[in-house]
Design a protein around this motif. Sequence first.
Motif, PDB file in Angstrom:
ATOM      1  N   ASP A  99      58.458 -45.172  60.571  1.00  0.00           N
ATOM      2  CA  ASP A  99      59.139 -43.954  60.144  1.00  0.00           C
ATOM      3  C   ASP A  99      60.591 -43.880  60.620  1.00  0.00           C
ATOM      4  N   ARG A 100      61.076 -44.952  61.179  1.00  0.00           N
ATOM      5  CA  ARG A 100      62.495 -45.042  61.538  1.00  0.00           C
ATOM      6  C   ARG A 100      62.862 -46.519  61.685  1.00  0.00           C
ATOM      7  N   ARG A 101      64.163 -46.788  61.773  1.00  0.00           N
ATOM      8  CA  ARG A 101      64.639 -48.154  61.950  1.00  0.00           C
ATOM      9  C   ARG A 101      64.816 -48.391  63.453  1.00  0.00           C
ATOM     10  N   PHE A 102      63.804 -49.007  64.063  1.00  0.00           N
ATOM     11  CA  PHE A 102      63.812 -49.227  65.505  1.00  0.00           C
ATOM     12  C   PHE A 102      64.777 -50.342  65.890  1.00  0.00           C
ATOM     13  N   VAL A 103      64.887 -51.350  65.026  1.00  0.00           N
ATOM     14  CA  VAL A 103      65.771 -52.489  65.254  1.00  0.00           C
ATOM     15  C   VAL A 103      66.637 -52.659  64.012  1.00  0.00           C
ATOM     16  N   ASP A 104      67.896 -52.976  64.186  1.00  0.00           N
ATOM     17  CA  ASP A 104      68.800 -53.151  63.050  1.00  0.00           C
ATOM     18  C   ASP A 104      68.202 -54.084  62.005  1.00  0.00           C
ATOM     19  N   GLY A 105      68.273 -53.658  60.752  1.00  0.00           N
ATOM     20  CA  GLY A 105      67.803 -54.490  59.658  1.00  0.00           C
ATOM     21  C   GLY A 105      66.373 -54.242  59.239  1.00  0.00           C
ATOM     22  N   GLU A 106      65.624 -53.442  60.001  1.00  0.00           N
ATOM     23  CA  GLU A 106      64.232 -53.185  59.637  1.00  0.00           C
ATOM     24  C   GLU A 106      64.134 -52.310  58.392  1.00  0.00           C
ATOM     25  N   ALA A 107      63.122 -52.558  57.583  1.00  0.00           N
ATOM     26  CA  ALA A 107      62.815 -51.690  56.442  1.00  0.00           C
ATOM     27  C   ALA A 107      62.047 -50.470  56.937  1.00  0.00           C
ATOM     28  N   VAL A 108      62.506 -49.287  56.561  1.00  0.00           N
ATOM     29  CA  VAL A 108      61.774 -48.056  56.878  1.00  0.00           C
ATOM     30  C   VAL A 108      60.736 -47.882  55.771  1.00  0.00           C
ATOM     31  N   THR A 109      59.611 -48.575  55.935  1.00  0.00           N
ATOM     32  CA  THR A 109      58.648 -48.720  54.838  1.00  0.00           C
ATOM     33  C   THR A 109      57.981 -47.412  54.445  1.00  0.00           C
ATOM     34  N   SER A 110      57.882 -46.457  55.358  1.00  0.00           N
ATOM     35  CA  SER A 110      57.267 -45.182  54.989  1.00  0.00           C
ATOM     36  C   SER A 110      58.071 -44.495  53.885  1.00  0.00           C
ATOM     37  N   ARG A 111      59.387 -44.511  54.010  1.00  0.00           N
ATOM     38  CA  ARG A 111      60.241 -43.882  52.992  1.00  0.00           C
ATOM     39  C   ARG A 111      60.248 -44.694  51.693  1.00  0.00           C
ATOM     40  N   LEU A 112      60.307 -46.003  51.822  1.00  0.00           N
ATOM     41  CA  LEU A 112      60.341 -46.848  50.624  1.00  0.00           C
ATOM     42  C   LEU A 112      59.041 -46.741  49.833  1.00  0.00           C
ATOM     43  N   PHE A 113      57.917 -46.748  50.541  1.00  0.00           N
ATOM     44  CA  PHE A 113      56.629 -46.638  49.855  1.00  0.00           C
ATOM     45  C   PHE A 113      56.489 -45.269  49.204  1.00  0.00           C
ATOM     46  N   ALA A 114      56.901 -44.211  49.916  1.00  0.00           N
ATOM     47  CA  ALA A 114      56.814 -42.857  49.367  1.00  0.00           C
ATOM     48  C   ALA A 114      57.659 -42.722  48.102  1.00  0.00           C
ATOM     49  N   ARG A 115      58.846 -43.310  48.119  1.00  0.00           N
ATOM     50  CA  ARG A 115      59.715 -43.249  46.947  1.00  0.00           C
ATOM     51  C   ARG A 115      59.071 -43.945  45.758  1.00  0.00           C
ATOM     52  N   SER A 116      58.477 -45.109  46.004  1.00  0.00           N
ATOM     53  CA  SER A 116      57.823 -45.846  44.927  1.00  0.00           C
ATOM     54  C   SER A 116      56.618 -45.090  44.386  1.00  0.00           C
ATOM     55  N   LEU A 117      55.735 -44.657  45.278  1.00  0.00           N
ATOM     56  CA  LEU A 117      54.512 -43.975  44.839  1.00  0.00           C
ATOM     57  C   LEU A 117      54.828 -42.676  44.103  1.00  0.00           C
ATOM     58  N   SER A 118      55.830 -41.955  44.568  1.00  0.00           N
ATOM     59  CA  SER A 118      56.193 -40.684  43.941  1.00  0.00           C
ATOM     60  C   SER A 118      56.609 -40.848  42.483  1.00  0.00           C
ATOM     61  N   SER A 119      57.105 -42.016  42.131  1.00  0.00           N
ATOM     62  CA  SER A 119      57.574 -42.233  40.762  1.00  0.00           C
ATOM     63  C   SER A 119      56.427 -42.460  39.786  1.00  0.00           C
ATOM     64  N   HIS A 120      55.198 -42.608  40.293  1.00  0.00           N
ATOM     65  CA  HIS A 120      54.069 -42.931  39.424  1.00  0.00           C
ATOM     66  C   HIS A 120      53.016 -41.832  39.333  1.00  0.00           C
ATOM     67  N   ILE A 121      53.097 -40.805  40.185  1.00  0.00           N
ATOM     68  CA  ILE A 121      52.039 -39.790  40.234  1.00  0.00           C
ATOM     69  C   ILE A 121      52.640 -38.394  40.121  1.00  0.00           C
ATOM     70  N   ASP A 122      51.760 -37.417  39.854  1.00  0.00           N
ATOM     71  CA  ASP A 122      52.197 -36.025  39.768  1.00  0.00           C
ATOM     72  C   ASP A 122      51.888 -35.240  41.038  1.00  0.00           C
ATOM     73  N   TRP A 123      50.859 -35.638  41.766  1.00  0.00           N
ATOM     74  CA  TRP A 123      50.517 -34.975  43.023  1.00  0.00           C
ATOM     75  C   TRP A 123      49.681 -35.906  43.883  1.00  0.00           C
ATOM     76  N   LEU A 124      49.593 -35.562  45.174  1.00  0.00           N
ATOM     77  CA  LEU A 124      48.899 -36.413  46.134  1.00  0.00           C
ATOM     78  C   LEU A 124      48.103 -35.561  47.110  1.00  0.00           C
ATOM     79  N   VAL A 125      46.846 -35.946  47.322  1.00  0.00           N
ATOM     80  CA  VAL A 125      46.000 -35.354  48.369  1.00  0.00           C
ATOM     81  C   VAL A 125      45.586 -36.475  49.309  1.00  0.00           C
ATOM     82  N   THR A 126      45.743 -36.247  50.609  1.00  0.00           N
ATOM     83  CA  THR A 126      45.355 -37.258  51.591  1.00  0.00           C
ATOM     84  C   THR A 126      44.765 -36.592  52.826  1.00  0.00           C
ATOM     85  N   VAL A 127      44.220 -37.407  53.722  1.00  0.00           N
ATOM     86  CA  VAL A 127      43.572 -36.908  54.934  1.00  0.00           C
ATOM     87  C   VAL A 127      44.294 -37.481  56.154  1.00  0.00           C
TER      88      VAL A 127
END
Length: 304
Positions: A99-127
């Motif tokens: 959820d953050r870039r701990f070391v220079d150059g790291e991918a912040v995968t939580s944001r990248l995955f959320a951006r990708s998934l959001s483009s394909h669905i209308d809503w999300l339920v999770t636990v």
Amino acid sequence: MAKAEKTLLFTLEPHPLQQKLCDQLGLEPGQLELRRFPDGESYIRITTPVNGAHCIVLADLSRPDSKYLAHVFLFETLRELGAKSVGLVAPYLCYMRQDRRFVDGEAVTSRLFARSLSSHIDWLVTVDPHLHRYQSLDEIYRRPTKVVQGAPALAGWLQGQDNVLLVGPDAESEQWVSSIAQASGHPYVIGAKQRLGDRQVEVTLPDISRYRGWKAVIVDDVISSGRTIGECVKALKVQGADTIVCAAVHGIFAEASDTYLLGTGLKALVTTNTIPHSTNEIDVSTLLTSPIRDFLNQAEGAHR
């Protein structure tokens, strides 16, 4: 395809929540074909008419790298075939830890995955997603989300069990464990964890001598490598605990950690049915029905 009239629930692989959600929400199981070509590429064919239907995808997103692309194909094919809406029920939501870039150059995968998934669905339920530095999923997801707490399911499983001491393995678990303890009526203690490396931790516990002879139930939200739980078992044994059980919401059990944990002397290992596993003993389906129904009502209202 002809116009569909019912709300459909699709899943790419069997899931213990599938039939329960269909029964509780009056959903119709969607039918599809999924196979792999010899080169490993996915083939998907939806055989249930979806034109004009609201569609839900129930997805096990543990170990997501081998699964995600096929789900994208499913989401987009449902839309192309005329689905009114495409919602996602992902009981376990992956890619939340970075959820953050701990070391220079790291991918912040939580944001990248959320951006990708959001483009394909209308809503999300999770636990119980791993919300550490995020206050809510709305910070990274561009579609409406609803987070369901798994604590009530664990508390319900614990109710009626006598002489039980709940044990949280580290400080991060205290708020979560205390809410379960309050709901189930059991006392609890919280351990202190020192991380010595990616796979090495040390757990110390306060004095539990007053609970000698009681069953110790370690509770956690996610079990991945299992090392923290294993060290917690050792700390309990040092203080004389004999009957030790572990209960968790999400059992990922990376690298056969379920076998490792049972080898530490646990009497039982119990999880909810968010991720399919032989330890699934606690059902979360009733916790999911209300937010799913709310999203379906909103989606239907938007199309009137």
